[in-house]
Design a protein around this motif. Structure first.
Motif, mmCIF file in Angstrom:
data_model
loop_
_atom_site.group_PDB
_atom_site.id
_atom_site.type_symbol
_atom_site.label_atom_id
_atom_site.label_comp_id
_atom_site.label_asym_id
_atom_site.label_seq_id
_atom_site.Cartn_x
_atom_site.Cartn_y
_atom_site.Cartn_z
ATOM 1 N N CYS A 1 1.921 3.540 -5.183
ATOM 2 C CA CYS A 1 1.582 2.128 -5.063
ATOM 3 C C CYS A 1 2.028 1.686 -3.675
ATOM 4 N N ASP A 2 1.274 0.764 -3.105
ATOM 5 C CA ASP A 2 1.654 0.294 -1.770
ATOM 6 C C ASP A 2 2.623 -0.887 -1.819
ATOM 7 N N ASN B 1 6.329 0.606 -12.125
ATOM 8 C CA ASN B 1 5.289 0.167 -11.201
ATOM 9 C C ASN B 1 4.976 -1.317 -11.425
ATOM 10 N N HIS B 2 4.919 -2.071 -10.334
ATOM 11 C CA HIS B 2 4.676 -3.518 -10.364
ATOM 12 C C HIS B 2 5.751 -4.254 -11.177
ATOM 13 N N ASN C 1 -4.764 2.386 -11.583
ATOM 14 C CA ASN C 1 -3.947 1.414 -12.309
ATOM 15 C C ASN C 1 -4.282 1.401 -13.787
#
Ligand code: G6P
Ligand code: MN
Length: 445
Positions: A165-166, A194-195, A144
């Motif tokens: 990423c999970d 991501n996120h 990350n």
């Protein structure tokens, strides 16, 4: 087949090894090389793996080294899961941001920028070494902030680095579950960074089931994101956001919850994890049992402050098993054995999202086979989502520029442009405080 794990002394390595042990198919991983800068952590994790492998005659062999170049030579796959500055660094990232009244989460807001500024130079060094020593290897990046770090590495490795990423998988699985659909049969229309992504549709046999979920407040209240964001807000959005959007949509409340928490997530994990590694110093310690106990506690307390701020209660039992290792294994299998599959991954955009340029790393569904991960055409982002995605990508680009040039004012710009940092003066003070606290930021001049 040889898999090299960077951050091999990391706490989640046994998850990966457990998944490897269950893989009996032709072409599976036979050799695991753990690399870490900390020999003590390496030996602790090795003992957990040895207990996992007990009674499994065909378990993949495990070796460990603190020499990065030696680790990389002969790699077929490299999992990069490092934490520059350790959990101590994560706790500092949080504390320094909170002292300024802004979010210090490890991937979102000021904390994510500080962590990115520390991590990018190290990730770039790794990418260069991989390009030189194992040019045919595939790098799967878990480190990350995963989107940003993957983009940094892609400048040296092209499409040979793929970020994972999970959280999108977990989100898709939860939505499928409440709709009574089989997650393996469902097509999840997810897009963003991501996120910072949204599920806009879940199709089974071509039919979108998401409108049924969005119309039903009871169903919406029955899973993690529904409880976190509230049914009404999800109905207004018309999409289900990744749980990390909670830091954006409820920023004031999440910052307040973090400020009033006894310890931040990083500080909690710093204590919890150092206890684990200290206990492992006893050669008679029951390694696997200790690891399992520590893991259960870590999983149960994940995002606890957000759930508390939202009154969302405890996590569902089904959500505790993560899935991080499953995504990585599925990706590796698809590439190594040409087992065509679709996974939500961090790859270069190449026109998938029209608001971003071709080299921007995005998180979207990809078709994966022996030739790598290829983003699939998805619907474009709604204006509100596009706005956030563009703003955050611009911040990431400033972080990459600062890491390359060592320019302090570029670092200030990165913080100042972030939607969750509310003043240029705050950004200036953050750079002062972060550079004073982190030796890994000494390069900023
Ligand atoms: C999820 C995220 C990861 C993140 C992890 C943090 O799995 O997708 O990117 O690293 O949560 O969990 P932790 O236990 O370290 O707070
Ligand atoms: Mn993640």
């Amino acid at each position: 087949m040889r898999l090299v794990i960077l951050g091999g002394g990391g706490f989640r390595v046994p998850l990966v090894y457990g998944a490897l042990l269950d893989d009996r198919a032709e072409g599976r991983v036979t050799e695991v090389v753990l690399h870490d800068v900390d020999a003590g952590r390496l030996s602790a994790v090795r003992r957990v793996l040895a207990e996992q492998a007990a009674g499994r005659p065909d378990a993949p062999g495990v070796t460990a080294t603190t020499d990065l170049d030696e680790a990389l030579r002969g790699a077929d796959f490299v999992f990069s899961a490092i934490r520059v500055g350790g959990l101590e660094g994560r706790a500092l990232d949080e504390r320094i941001a909170l002292a300024e009244g802004v979010l210090g989460q490890e991937t979102v807001g000021a904390g994510g920028i500080a962590y990115g500024l520390r991590t990018v130079p190290v990730a770039v060094d790794i990418a260069r070494r991989v390009a030189r020593l194992a040019p045919d290897a595939w790098v799967i990046n878990f480190t990350n902030p995963a989107g940003l770090v993957t983009e940094a590495m892609s400048r040296h490795l092209g499409d040979r680095v793929i970020g994972i990423c999970d959280s999108p998988v977990g989100l898709g699985r939860r939505i499928a579950r409440v709709l009574g659909a089989d997650p393996r049969q469902a097509w999840i229309d997810y897009a963003g960074l991501n996120h910072l992504g949204w599920v806009r549709a879940l199709r089974v046999g071509g039919r979108d089931l998401l409108p049924r979920l969005l119309a039903d407040r009871e169903l919406l209240g029955s899973f993690e994101e529904g409880r976190l964001f509230g049914a009404e807000w999800l109905q207004s959005l018309g999409a289900i956001p990744n749980e990390y959007l909670h830091y954006y949509y409820f920023n004031r409340e999440t910052v307040a919850a973090y400020r009033s928490a006894e310890r931040t997530r990083g500080a909690f994990l710093q204590d919890q994890q150092s206890r684990f590694y200290a206990e492992m110093a006893d050669p008679h310690a029951p390694a696997l049992e200790l690891w399992n106990r520590t893991r259960a506690e870590r999983e149960a307390t994940y995002m606890a402050e957000n759930r508390e701020a939202a009154g969302a209660g405890d996590r569902d039992e089904d959500d505790l098993s993560g899935g991080y290792e499953k995504v990585a294994l599925a990706l590796m299998r698809a590439i190594a054995r040409d087992e065509r599959t679709t996974l939500i991954l961090n790859v270069r955009n190449r026109g998938t999202l029209s608001v971003l340029d071709a080299d921007a790393v995005v998180e979207v569904p990809c078709l994966v086979d022996a030739s790598g991960a290829h983003p699939v055409t998805v619907d474009q982002l709604a204006d509100d989502a596009a706005g956030l995605v563009c703003a955050v990508k611009a911040v990431e680009r400033e972080v990459l520029a600062a890491a390359e040039s060592g320019s302090r004012s570029t670092a200030v710009k990165a913080f100042a442009l972030h939607p969750l940092v509310d003043s240029v003066n705050v950004a200036r003070r953050l750079v002062d405080a972060y550079t004073a606290a982190h030796p890994g930021l000494a390069y900023l001049k």
